[in-house]
Design a protein around this motif. Structure first.
Motif: not given
Lengths: 249, 237
Positions: A11-14, A17-21
């Protein structure tokens, strides 16, 4: 079944990534978004004088570049207070970045005391020297806010045009103040003063206009919205009264 | 043994055979998300007053549905089962935000008109329903096609409903676009000019059509027509 550790890491990685994009996308497009919003608002202002821009011109169909040209070359922008004094750009800039009339947020201004209000004025100059004074008004409809731009002729008595918009009026009923081009067109040529010379503003009359000089037809089934439009015009235009008096003399 | 495994995997990833075509065409009719599964009704009632926003909405749903299915399917063996719904929701919300930001940059007036409803695609039951029912147990390519098919099935009903509602509610077709056509009833300026009209000047716009209730009736009639014409849908029990 996955371990709790796996779930947390996944969940942390996902989410990272979503937040950055999304944040990159949001920042990258911000310039275009702001530009679009500014043009959208400018078209709304122009739609109040669209009948004076040319035959069968619809403000919404004017190309973006032309809208910017009109605002650069033909439109003068002022912010005035309730006493009719022009507020300098630096003072406005403290509240609204940019400091021009187009940057004033009427939603915030509606909540202020009349004495503190910043009132935007747009002055459109035609080729033949004729001037139109466009003022912004904001009030309440049935469900939420309604607002509009009213263009006045140089005598500050005759309405040259009007355009309305709303937040959440009923489609087909209250929303007709925006959707029905005919409703706004009725305001053209109406007087803000009755035959005795008293300030009445333009009244939206349920059941049809009685005094053709200062009244327009209401929309059946949308009484509350129409009363809202009348009240908005009455108090909204009155705020500008001292500015009109000063400019006239 | 090793050879047999290789043979099994030989089926091409992007095959487009009978089964794949069925994934696309089934949701259009026999397994339509709106009329048969009765999913995504909320937005179908709300956005269908005009055709143009409905088309934009349909495109947005096809995009979100297809790519959320694809991503979910790619990750299907890695998503922890305990939190799979939340992970799916993150994927859907991500794609919806992408659509919203792009639309705001590409066509601001339509964005203004649709703003709330675009955000509500996140809660559209069709998207989540397909992720749970199909994408989380199928390969990416098939999941993608299934997403496209269901998005189209939703879109086609949306456009049919919007066509009827716009024509009888406002008398126009494709209002808000350069090819806007005013077909029936008085012109848009009937407030000040009742003499001029297009075809069927006697027709007064039907306000019921503009309200969401009309979409309910139209979808109901569509379900009725579809069920009475399609033998596969007749309840044999």
């Amino acid at each position: 079944m996955h371990s709790n550790k796996y779930v947390l890491v996944f969940v942390f990685i996902m989410t990272t990534i979503v937040a950055l994009v999304l944040s990159f996308m949001s920042i990258g497009l911000k310039g275009i978004h702001d530009e679009n919003e500014a043009i959208f608002n400018k078209k709304a202002i122009l739609s109040s004088i669209q009948s004076h821009l040319g035959e069968n011109v619809k403000a919404a169909d004017i190309p973006d570049q032309e809208v910017l040209d009109i605002f650069d070359n033909r439109m003068e922008q002022l912010v005035v207070d309730i006493k009719g004094n022009v507020i300098p750009q630096e003072t406005v800039n403290a509240s609204y970045k940019g400091g021009l009339a187009e940057h004033v947020d009427m939603k915030k201004e509606k909540k202020k005391d009349p004495a503190d209000k910043m009132l935007p004025v747009f002055i459109y100059k035609k080729d033949n020297g004729e001037k139109f004074y466009i003022v912004s008004v904001r009030g309440s409809g049935l469900w939420d806010d309604i607002w509009g731009c009213i263009a006045l002729k140089e005598d500050f008595k005759t309405v040259a045009g009007a355009a309305f918009d709303h937040q959440g009026e009923t489609p087909g009923l209250g929303a007709e103040i925006k959707d029905n081009a005919g409703f706004a067109k009725q305001f053209s040529g109406k007087s803000l003063y009755n035959s005795n010379g008293d300030y009445t503003s333009v009244v939206v009359r349920k059941g049809g206009a009685v005094d053709k000089m200062t009244e327009v037809d209401g929309i059946s089934g949308a009484t509350v919205t129409c009363v809202g439009v009348s009240d908005m015009l009455y108090s909204g235009i009155q705020y500008y009264q001292s500015y009109f008096d000063k400019t006239k003399s | 043994m090793a050879e047999a495994k290789v043979l099994e995997k030989k089926e091409p990833t992007f095959a487009f055979g009978k089964n794949e075509r069925k994934l696309l065409t089934d949701p259009l009719d026999d397994n339509n998300p709106i009329t048969i599964q009765v999913l995504g009704i909320c937005s179908a009632l709300a956005v269908t007053t005009l055709i143009f926003p409905s088309i934009i909405m349909a495109v947005a749903v096809v995009f979100v549905c297809a790519f959320s299915s694809l991503f979910t399917s790619i990750l299907r063996n890695h998503i922890p089962k305990q939190v799979r719904m939340i992970v799916q929701l993150v994927i859907v919300a991500f794609l919806v935000t992408v659509v919203e930001l792009s639309l705001k940059a590409l066509n601001y007036p339509v964005y203004k008109q649709l703003a709330v409803f675009i955000g509500l695609i996140i809660t559209n039951c069709i998207v989540m329903g397909r992720l749970e029912a199909f994408a989380s147990s199928n390969k990416p390519w098939r999941a993608f096609l299934d997403g496209v098919g269901n998005g189209l099935g939703y879109g086609i009903i949306l456009i049919i409903v919007a066509f009827i509602r716009e024509l009888f509610g406002k008398g126009t077709l494709l209002a808000g676009t350069p090819i806007e056509a005013k077909l029936i009833g008085p012109t848009a300026e009937y407030f000040i000019n009742t003499t001029e009209s297009t075809y069927f000047g006697w027709y007064a716009n039907n306000n019921l059509m503009v309200l969401p209730a009309a979409a309910m009736f139209i979808i109901g009639v569509l379900i009725w027509i579809q069920r009475s014409r399609n033998p596969k849908l007749v309840d044999i029990s």
